[in-house]
Design an enzyme around this catalytic site. Structure first.
Site, PDB file in Angstrom:
ATOM      1  N   ASP A  13       0.814  -1.226   0.000  1.00  0.00           N
ATOM      2  CA  ASP A  13       0.000   0.000   0.000  1.00  0.00           C
ATOM      3  C   ASP A  13       0.841   1.267   0.000  1.00  0.00           C
ATOM      4  OD1 ASP A  13      -2.176  -1.697   0.117  1.00  0.00           O
ATOM      5  OD2 ASP A  13      -2.265  -1.639   2.305  1.00  0.00           O
ATOM      6  N   LYS A  16       1.882   2.073  -5.081  1.00  0.00           N
ATOM      7  CA  LYS A  16       2.408   1.478  -6.324  1.00  0.00           C
ATOM      8  C   LYS A  16       1.469   1.755  -7.496  1.00  0.00           C
ATOM      9  CE  LYS A  16       2.398  -2.527  -4.285  1.00  0.00           C
ATOM     10  NZ  LYS A  16       2.075  -2.125  -2.903  1.00  0.00           N
ATOM     11  N   GLY A  40      -4.611  -4.313  -3.777  1.00  0.00           N
ATOM     12  CA  GLY A  40      -5.580  -3.247  -4.062  1.00  0.00           C
ATOM     13  C   GLY A  40      -4.782  -2.021  -4.455  1.00  0.00           C
ATOM     14  N   HIS A  41      -4.779  -1.694  -5.744  1.00  0.00           N
ATOM     15  CA  HIS A  41      -3.952  -0.595  -6.255  1.00  0.00           C
ATOM     16  C   HIS A  41      -4.858   0.559  -6.691  1.00  0.00           C
ATOM     17  CE1 HIS A  41      -0.428  -3.562  -7.175  1.00  0.00           C
ATOM     18  NE2 HIS A  41      -0.770  -3.516  -5.913  1.00  0.00           N
ATOM     19  N   GLN A 224       1.895  -6.167  -3.122  1.00  0.00           N
ATOM     20  CA  GLN A 224       2.369  -6.261  -1.739  1.00  0.00           C
ATOM     21  C   GLN A 224       3.671  -5.456  -1.577  1.00  0.00           C
ATOM     22  OE1 GLN A 224       1.303  -9.643  -3.231  1.00  0.00           O
ATOM     23  NE2 GLN A 224      -0.617  -8.669  -2.733  1.00  0.00           N
TER      24      GLN A 224
HETATM   25  P1  GDP Z   1      -0.742   0.287  -3.520  1.00  0.00           P
HETATM   26  O1  GDP Z   1      -1.336  -0.985  -3.044  1.00  0.00           O
HETATM   27  O2  GDP Z   1       0.719   0.368  -3.275  1.00  0.00           O
HETATM   28  O3  GDP Z   1      -1.093   0.604  -4.947  1.00  0.00           O
HETATM   29  O4  GDP Z   1      -1.388   1.448  -2.631  1.00  0.00           O
HETATM   30  P2  GDP Z   1      -2.949   1.588  -2.224  1.00  0.00           P
HETATM   31  O5  GDP Z   1      -3.707   2.078  -3.379  1.00  0.00           O
HETATM   32  O6  GDP Z   1      -3.416   0.359  -1.544  1.00  0.00           O
HETATM   33  O7  GDP Z   1      -2.843   2.672  -1.071  1.00  0.00           O
HETATM   34  C1  GDP Z   1      -2.284   3.924  -1.285  1.00  0.00           C
HETATM   35  C2  GDP Z   1      -3.354   4.976  -0.935  1.00  0.00           C
HETATM   36  O8  GDP Z   1      -2.749   6.238  -0.850  1.00  0.00           O
HETATM   37  C3  GDP Z   1      -4.435   5.101  -1.996  1.00  0.00           C
HETATM   38  O9  GDP Z   1      -5.627   5.492  -1.375  1.00  0.00           O
HETATM   39  C4  GDP Z   1      -3.893   6.223  -2.886  1.00  0.00           C
HETATM   40  O10 GDP Z   1      -4.939   6.904  -3.580  1.00  0.00           O
HETATM   41  C5  GDP Z   1      -3.260   7.111  -1.865  1.00  0.00           C
HETATM   42  N1  GDP Z   1      -2.088   7.888  -2.317  1.00  0.00           N
HETATM   43  C6  GDP Z   1      -1.068   7.524  -3.144  1.00  0.00           C
HETATM   44  N2  GDP Z   1      -0.134   8.486  -3.202  1.00  0.00           N
HETATM   45  C7  GDP Z   1      -0.565   9.485  -2.390  1.00  0.00           C
HETATM   46  C8  GDP Z   1      -0.026  10.736  -1.999  1.00  0.00           C
HETATM   47  O11 GDP Z   1       1.072  11.140  -2.395  1.00  0.00           O
HETATM   48  N3  GDP Z   1      -0.759  11.479  -1.124  1.00  0.00           N
HETATM   49  C9  GDP Z   1      -1.959  11.085  -0.634  1.00  0.00           C
HETATM   50  N4  GDP Z   1      -2.591  11.867   0.228  1.00  0.00           N
HETATM   51  N5  GDP Z   1      -2.500   9.899  -0.981  1.00  0.00           N
HETATM   52  C10 GDP Z   1      -1.809   9.112  -1.829  1.00  0.00           C
HETATM   53  P1  IMO Z   2      -0.923  -4.202  -2.251  1.00  0.00           P
HETATM   54  O1  IMO Z   2      -0.473  -4.788  -3.565  1.00  0.00           O
HETATM   55  C1  IMO Z   2      -0.937  -4.607   2.088  1.00  0.00           C
HETATM   56  C2  IMO Z   2      -1.095  -8.686   3.689  1.00  0.00           C
HETATM   57  C3  IMO Z   2      -2.334  -9.136   4.436  1.00  0.00           C
HETATM   58  C4  IMO Z   2      -1.704 -10.094   5.427  1.00  0.00           C
HETATM   59  C5  IMO Z   2      -0.612 -10.762   4.596  1.00  0.00           C
HETATM   60  C6  IMO Z   2      -1.016 -12.100   3.993  1.00  0.00           C
HETATM   61  O2  IMO Z   2      -2.214  -3.486  -2.325  1.00  0.00           O
HETATM   62  O3  IMO Z   2       0.169  -3.438  -1.606  1.00  0.00           O
HETATM   63  P2  IMO Z   2      -2.576 -12.767   1.941  1.00  0.00           P
HETATM   64  O4  IMO Z   2      -4.033 -12.524   1.707  1.00  0.00           O
HETATM   65  O5  IMO Z   2      -1.689 -12.199   0.909  1.00  0.00           O
HETATM   66  O6  IMO Z   2      -2.254 -14.200   2.218  1.00  0.00           O
HETATM   67  O7  IMO Z   2      -2.258 -11.978   3.327  1.00  0.00           O
HETATM   68  O8  IMO Z   2      -0.297  -9.855   3.556  1.00  0.00           O
HETATM   69  N1  IMO Z   2      -1.349  -8.166   2.310  1.00  0.00           N
HETATM   70  C7  IMO Z   2      -1.242  -6.871   1.983  1.00  0.00           C
HETATM   71  N2  IMO Z   2      -0.997  -5.788   2.741  1.00  0.00           N
HETATM   72  N3  IMO Z   2      -1.064  -4.493   0.742  1.00  0.00           N
HETATM   73  C8  IMO Z   2      -1.275  -5.574  -0.036  1.00  0.00           C
HETATM   74  O9  IMO Z   2      -1.258  -5.516  -1.379  1.00  0.00           O
HETATM   75  C9  IMO Z   2      -1.424  -6.834   0.586  1.00  0.00           C
HETATM   76  N4  IMO Z   2      -1.647  -8.080   0.136  1.00  0.00           N
HETATM   77  C10 IMO Z   2      -1.588  -8.882   1.196  1.00  0.00           C
HETATM   78  O10 IMO Z   2      -2.964  -8.053   5.075  1.00  0.00           O
HETATM   79  O11 IMO Z   2      -1.075  -9.380   6.455  1.00  0.00           O
HETATM   80 MG    MG Z   3      -2.893  -1.637  -1.810  1.00  0.00          MG
END
Ligand code: GDP
Ligand code: IMO
Ligand code: MG
Length: 430
Positions: A13, A16, A40-41, A224
């Site tokens: 998270d 990416k 979840g991207h 991840q």
């Molecule tokens: P990922 O799994 O690495 O793609 O990241 P996620 O989408 O799960 O979580 C990142 C969260 O931070 C999302 O809600 C993005 O919209 C948000 N986000 C990404 N970059 C920034 C930033 O520079 N500032 C803020 N405030 N939010 C951001």
């Molecule tokens: P993105 O790509 C954050 C965590 C779960 C748990 C562990 C194992 O959005 O960054 P799993 O279901 O993979 O067997 O769970 O990994 N986890 C993540 N945490 N971002 C993710 O993906 C994750 N995918 C799995 O919360 O701790």
């Molecule tokens: Mg994510």
């Protein structure tokens, strides 16, 4: 030609999705190499928001988007995602390609994932419950089923008939559940999916390597993060795949010398969803403030993310483990209101020992050793040029770069595509 790997440098998270979407402007192909719909991207531009779970974020820019052989595919979840994108008029049929040897998440994988967590009780991993661990387990024990295996219905059914007795025995005697899985029922459901998915299947290694040979730009989208890697993460509180850049070689069938740049994405602080060690976690008002300001709730499960200060020990390890050539620092705007900001530079164990690496056995409480930095205390979201950033923010970034031994190529001050600053494009594309 440049092949750029995007990897998470913390526990996932990191943003990416946002940066893959940003960089896709110059890419020809975007490929996922591991994980499944546990990811979840989030991508935001103008007033639009998308959350992608399995399909590479490149699809939003109409670029060839590949799910590589190292990813695991839950066809039902994939369909939902395809339908959602089609409803937004994204020509998924034209751009989505799926490896014919990627493994299938089957109904019993999801059930086992959830039951195993229940049995673990307080020691649970906190998985996303999507069946990811059991699917990779079956792949490694040679009890998995691949996309291509569905092309021969007789063979597919035979595989299921060979695999299911063990699964049903576990259900009945170990988990003491009434539910039993039927090869016939799974075949019917999954062959229906196959009919709809077969036109997307390809030899993804061939596709990607041909593109590389033709001088195209390829982005590899990690899911991840480094410390969820099954080998190098905080085991057993990890996911079940190799999230590191090294996973690209096996997960897409691409040789290591083809990868030209590795960009590590790191938040300007740290978050984690699920259980496991987290030395800089803040179980106080500051942690709560970070969660609120950063909207730190999981993009897949909606769970609140645990929050803490930036951990330079971890990110320095991530630089080494992935061969990170530059870093993208995200969510700096979330720190806008802080008077002072901390960075962990080492840890101390209860016996006084100082650690400059995260120890592999997580059996003692580690106290972070912090250095404190002045906050910038002004809004940064609308800043578009590096030179306009507040001096305290620039010095925070410089210190991170120095501590983790990597230059910074991208700076993110907001969730939207437009809220990205590129101080050094030469670090990204050749
Ligand atoms: P990922 O799994 O690495 O793609 O990241 P996620 O989408 O799960 O979580 C990142 C969260 O931070 C999302 O809600 C993005 O919209 C948000 N986000 C990404 N970059 C920034 C930033 O520079 N500032 C803020 N405030 N939010 C951001
Ligand atoms: P993105 O790509 C954050 C965590 C779960 C748990 C562990 C194992 O959005 O960054 P799993 O279901 O993979 O067997 O769970 O990994 N986890 C993540 N945490 N971002 C993710 O993906 C994750 N995918 C799995 O919360 O701790
Ligand atoms: Mg994510």
């Amino acid at each position: 030609m440049t092949c750029v790997a995007i990897v998470g440098s913390q526990w996932g998270d990191e943003g990416k999705g946002k940066l893959v979407d940003f960089l896709t402007e110059r890419a020809d192909i975007v490929a996922r190499y591991q994980g499944g719909n546990n990811a979840g991207h989030t991508v935001k531009f103008q007033d639009k928001k998308f959350i992608l779970h399995l399909i590479p974020s490149g699809i939003l820019r109409n670029k060839v988007s590949v799910i590589g052989n190292g990813a695991v595919i839950d066809p039902a979840a994939l369909f939902t995602e395809i339908e959602e994108l089609k409803n937004l008029n994204i020509p998924v049929e034209k751009y989505l390609k799926i490896s014919n040897t990627a493994h299938l998440v089957l109904p019993y994988h999801r059930v086992f994932d959830q039951l195993r967590e229940k049995v673990r009780g307080d020691d649970k991993v906190g998985t996303t419950g999507r069946g990811i661990g059991p699917t990779y387990t079956d792949k490694i024990t040679r009890s998995g089923i691949r996309m291509i295996d569905m092309s021969d219905p007789k063979y597919f059914k035979q595989r299921l008939e060979a695999i299911l007795p063990e699964k049903n025995c576990l259900m009945k005697y170990y988990f003491q559940e009434d539910l039993q899985f039927s090869a016939q029922e799974i075949c019917e459901e999954y062959l229906g999916y196959y009919q709809k998915l077969k036109s997307y299947l390809c030899d993804s290694s061939l596709l990607i390597n041909d593109a590389i040979d033709q001088g195209r730009n390829v982005l590899f989208e990690g899911a991840q993060g480094t410390f969820l890697d099954v080998d190098h993460g905080t085991y057993p509180f990890v996911t079940s795949s190799n999230t590191l850049s090294g996973g690209i070689c096996s997960g897409c069938g691409v040789g290591p010398m083809k990868i030209t740049k590795v960009i590590g994405i790191a938040k300007a602080y740290t978050t984690r969803v699920g259980s496991g060690p987290f030395p800089t976690e803040l179980l106080n008002d500051t942690g709560e403030f970070l969660r609120k300001e950063g909207a730190e709730f999981g993009a897949t499960t909606g769970r609140p993310r645990r929050c803490g200060w930036f951990d330079a020990v971890l990110v320095r390890q991530a630089v080494r483990l992935n061969g990170i050539t530059s870093l993208a620092i995200t969510k700096l705007d979330v720190l806008d209101k802080f008077e002072s900001i901390k960075i962990a530079t080492a840890y101390q164990s209860p016996d006084g020992k100082i650690h400059s690496e995260l120890p592999p056995l997580h059996n003692e409480e580690l106290t972070p050793i912090y250095e404190e930095h002045e906050g910038w205390q002004c809004p940064t979201q609308n800043i578009t040029e590096y030179d306009k950033l507040p001096p305290a923010l620039i010095s925070y970034l410089k210190r991170i770069s120095e501590l983790v031994h990597a230059p910074i190529s991208l700076i993110s001050v907001g969730a939207r595509r437009e809220e990205t600053i590129v101080p050094n494009p030469n670090l990204i594309w050749v």
